[in-house]
Design a protein around this motif. Structure first.
Motif, PDB file in Angstrom:
ATOM      1  N   UNK A  17     -29.131 -47.925 -20.865  1.00 17.68           N
ATOM      2  CA  UNK A  17     -28.174 -47.289 -21.766  1.00 17.68           C
ATOM      3  C   UNK A  17     -26.841 -47.025 -21.098  1.00 17.68           C
ATOM      4  N   UNK A  18     -26.896 -46.515 -19.870  1.00 11.92           N
ATOM      5  CA  UNK A  18     -25.653 -46.251 -19.136  1.00 11.92           C
ATOM      6  C   UNK A  18     -24.907 -47.557 -18.866  1.00 11.92           C
ATOM      7  N   UNK A  19     -25.633 -48.581 -18.449  1.00 12.81           N
ATOM      8  CA  UNK A  19     -24.996 -49.873 -18.150  1.00 12.81           C
ATOM      9  C   UNK A  19     -24.368 -50.493 -19.392  1.00 12.81           C
ATOM     10  N   UNK A  20     -25.092 -50.457 -20.496  1.00 13.89           N
ATOM     11  CA  UNK A  20     -24.538 -51.046 -21.717  1.00 13.89           C
ATOM     12  C   UNK A  20     -23.322 -50.256 -22.197  1.00 13.89           C
ATOM     13  N   UNK A  21     -23.347 -48.944 -22.027  1.00 18.85           N
ATOM     14  CA  UNK A  21     -22.193 -48.123 -22.391  1.00 18.85           C
ATOM     15  C   UNK A  21     -20.976 -48.452 -21.543  1.00 18.85           C
ATOM     16  N   UNK A  22     -21.198 -48.661 -20.256  1.00 19.20           N
ATOM     17  CA  UNK A  22     -20.100 -49.003 -19.345  1.00 19.20           C
ATOM     18  C   UNK A  22     -19.487 -50.346 -19.727  1.00 19.20           C
ATOM     19  N   UNK A  23     -20.345 -51.331 -19.984  1.00 17.85           N
ATOM     20  CA  UNK A  23     -19.843 -52.657 -20.356  1.00 17.85           C
ATOM     21  C   UNK A  23     -19.068 -52.583 -21.675  1.00 17.85           C
ATOM     22  N   UNK A  24     -19.639 -51.918 -22.660  1.00 15.24           N
ATOM     23  CA  UNK A  24     -18.989 -51.829 -23.967  1.00 15.24           C
ATOM     24  C   UNK A  24     -17.656 -51.086 -23.876  1.00 15.24           C
ATOM     25  N   UNK A  32      -9.461 -45.387 -18.732  1.00 17.29           N
ATOM     26  CA  UNK A  32     -10.814 -45.945 -18.673  1.00 17.29           C
ATOM     27  C   UNK A  32     -11.788 -45.002 -17.970  1.00 17.29           C
ATOM     28  N   UNK A  33     -11.368 -44.386 -16.866  1.00 17.49           N
ATOM     29  CA  UNK A  33     -12.285 -43.517 -16.118  1.00 17.49           C
ATOM     30  C   UNK A  33     -12.800 -42.346 -16.963  1.00 17.49           C
ATOM     31  N   UNK A  34     -11.926 -41.591 -17.654  1.00 14.27           N
ATOM     32  CA  UNK A  34     -12.468 -40.517 -18.494  1.00 14.27           C
ATOM     33  C   UNK A  34     -13.358 -41.037 -19.618  1.00 14.27           C
ATOM     34  N   UNK A  35     -13.026 -42.194 -20.145  1.00 17.81           N
ATOM     35  CA  UNK A  35     -13.850 -42.765 -21.211  1.00 17.81           C
ATOM     36  C   UNK A  35     -15.232 -43.135 -20.684  1.00 17.81           C
ATOM     37  N   UNK A  36     -15.288 -43.697 -19.479  1.00 16.84           N
ATOM     38  CA  UNK A  36     -16.575 -44.043 -18.885  1.00 16.84           C
ATOM     39  C   UNK A  36     -17.390 -42.792 -18.580  1.00 16.84           C
ATOM     40  N   UNK A  37     -16.715 -41.718 -18.163  1.00 15.77           N
ATOM     41  CA  UNK A  37     -17.431 -40.467 -17.882  1.00 15.77           C
ATOM     42  C   UNK A  37     -18.034 -39.867 -19.146  1.00 15.77           C
ATOM     43  N   UNK A  46     -22.938 -41.443 -19.847  1.00 12.76           N
ATOM     44  CA  UNK A  46     -24.047 -40.498 -20.032  1.00 12.76           C
ATOM     45  C   UNK A  46     -24.533 -40.412 -21.479  1.00 12.76           C
ATOM     46  N   UNK A  47     -23.610 -40.479 -22.422  1.00 13.98           N
ATOM     47  CA  UNK A  47     -24.048 -40.352 -23.814  1.00 13.98           C
ATOM     48  C   UNK A  47     -24.896 -41.551 -24.234  1.00 13.98           C
ATOM     49  N   UNK A  48     -24.529 -42.743 -23.820  1.00 10.48           N
ATOM     50  CA  UNK A  48     -25.344 -43.926 -24.142  1.00 10.48           C
ATOM     51  C   UNK A  48     -26.686 -43.874 -23.413  1.00 10.48           C
ATOM     52  N   UNK A  49     -26.679 -43.399 -22.166  1.00 11.74           N
ATOM     53  CA  UNK A  49     -27.928 -43.294 -21.409  1.00 11.74           C
ATOM     54  C   UNK A  49     -28.887 -42.324 -22.086  1.00 11.74           C
ATOM     55  N   UNK A  50     -28.377 -41.182 -22.513  1.00  9.30           N
ATOM     56  CA  UNK A  50     -29.219 -40.190 -23.178  1.00  9.30           C
ATOM     57  C   UNK A  50     -29.711 -40.715 -24.523  1.00  9.30           C
ATOM     58  N   UNK A  51     -28.819 -41.357 -25.265  1.00  7.23           N
ATOM     59  CA  UNK A  51     -29.194 -41.859 -26.585  1.00  7.23           C
ATOM     60  C   UNK A  51     -30.302 -42.919 -26.486  1.00  7.23           C
ATOM     61  N   UNK A  52     -30.132 -43.899 -25.626  1.00  5.78           N
ATOM     62  CA  UNK A  52     -31.096 -44.988 -25.513  1.00  5.78           C
ATOM     63  C   UNK A  52     -32.426 -44.479 -24.951  1.00  5.78           C
TER      64      UNK A  52
END
Length: 126
Positions: free
Chosen positions: A40-47, A99-104, A108-114
């Motif tokens: 989830x975290x990886x896919x969020x970062x890529x997206x 980009x950095x604040x957006x990734x922060x 985590x939100x994608x990791x928690x969601x997935x």
């Protein structure tokens, strides 16, 4: 304390298989949860990285649209014009502003969601 108050009751109430009476989930459950979290975290970062230039251009268009009519801001009507203007004035790095604040926020939100989805799927599939 955390283990007795949060960890064990959480897994006990979810009917997650526990290992050897020690009050801990089987390694395969934790491994799947960790895999889902990292995925989830990886896919969020890529997206977020791929869509950030479009988000920057959209935000710049919104700022221009609502700027004071008396300002000397050039109006760029299309997304392509905005992107070209950003690249011309700030370089390609300008498309990745913020980009950095957006990734922060997104990672985590994608990791928690997935991981929550996968855990729920495991629990409710029984």
């Amino acid at each position: 304390q955390w283990k007795e108050r949060v960890y064990e009751p959480m897994f006990a109430s979810m009917d997650v298989p526990l290992g050897a009476g020690r009050g801990e989930p089987k390694p395969d459950v934790l491994a799947r949860l960790a895999t889902a979290f990292c995925s989830g975290a990886s896919s969020g970062i890529v997206a977020a990285t791929l869509t950030n230039p479009f988000d920057v251009a959209k935000t710049r268009r919104q700022i221009e649209r609502h700027a004071s009519p008396k300002s000397n801001t050039a109006q760029h009507t299309t997304l392509t014009q905005v992107v070209r203007h950003i690249v011309a004035t700030e370089g390609a790095r300008g498309l990745y502003a913020g980009l950095a604040p957006r990734l922060m926020k997104v990672a985590p939100s994608c990791a928690i969601m997935i991981s929550s989805y996968e855990l729920g799927k495991t629990i409710f599939s029984k």
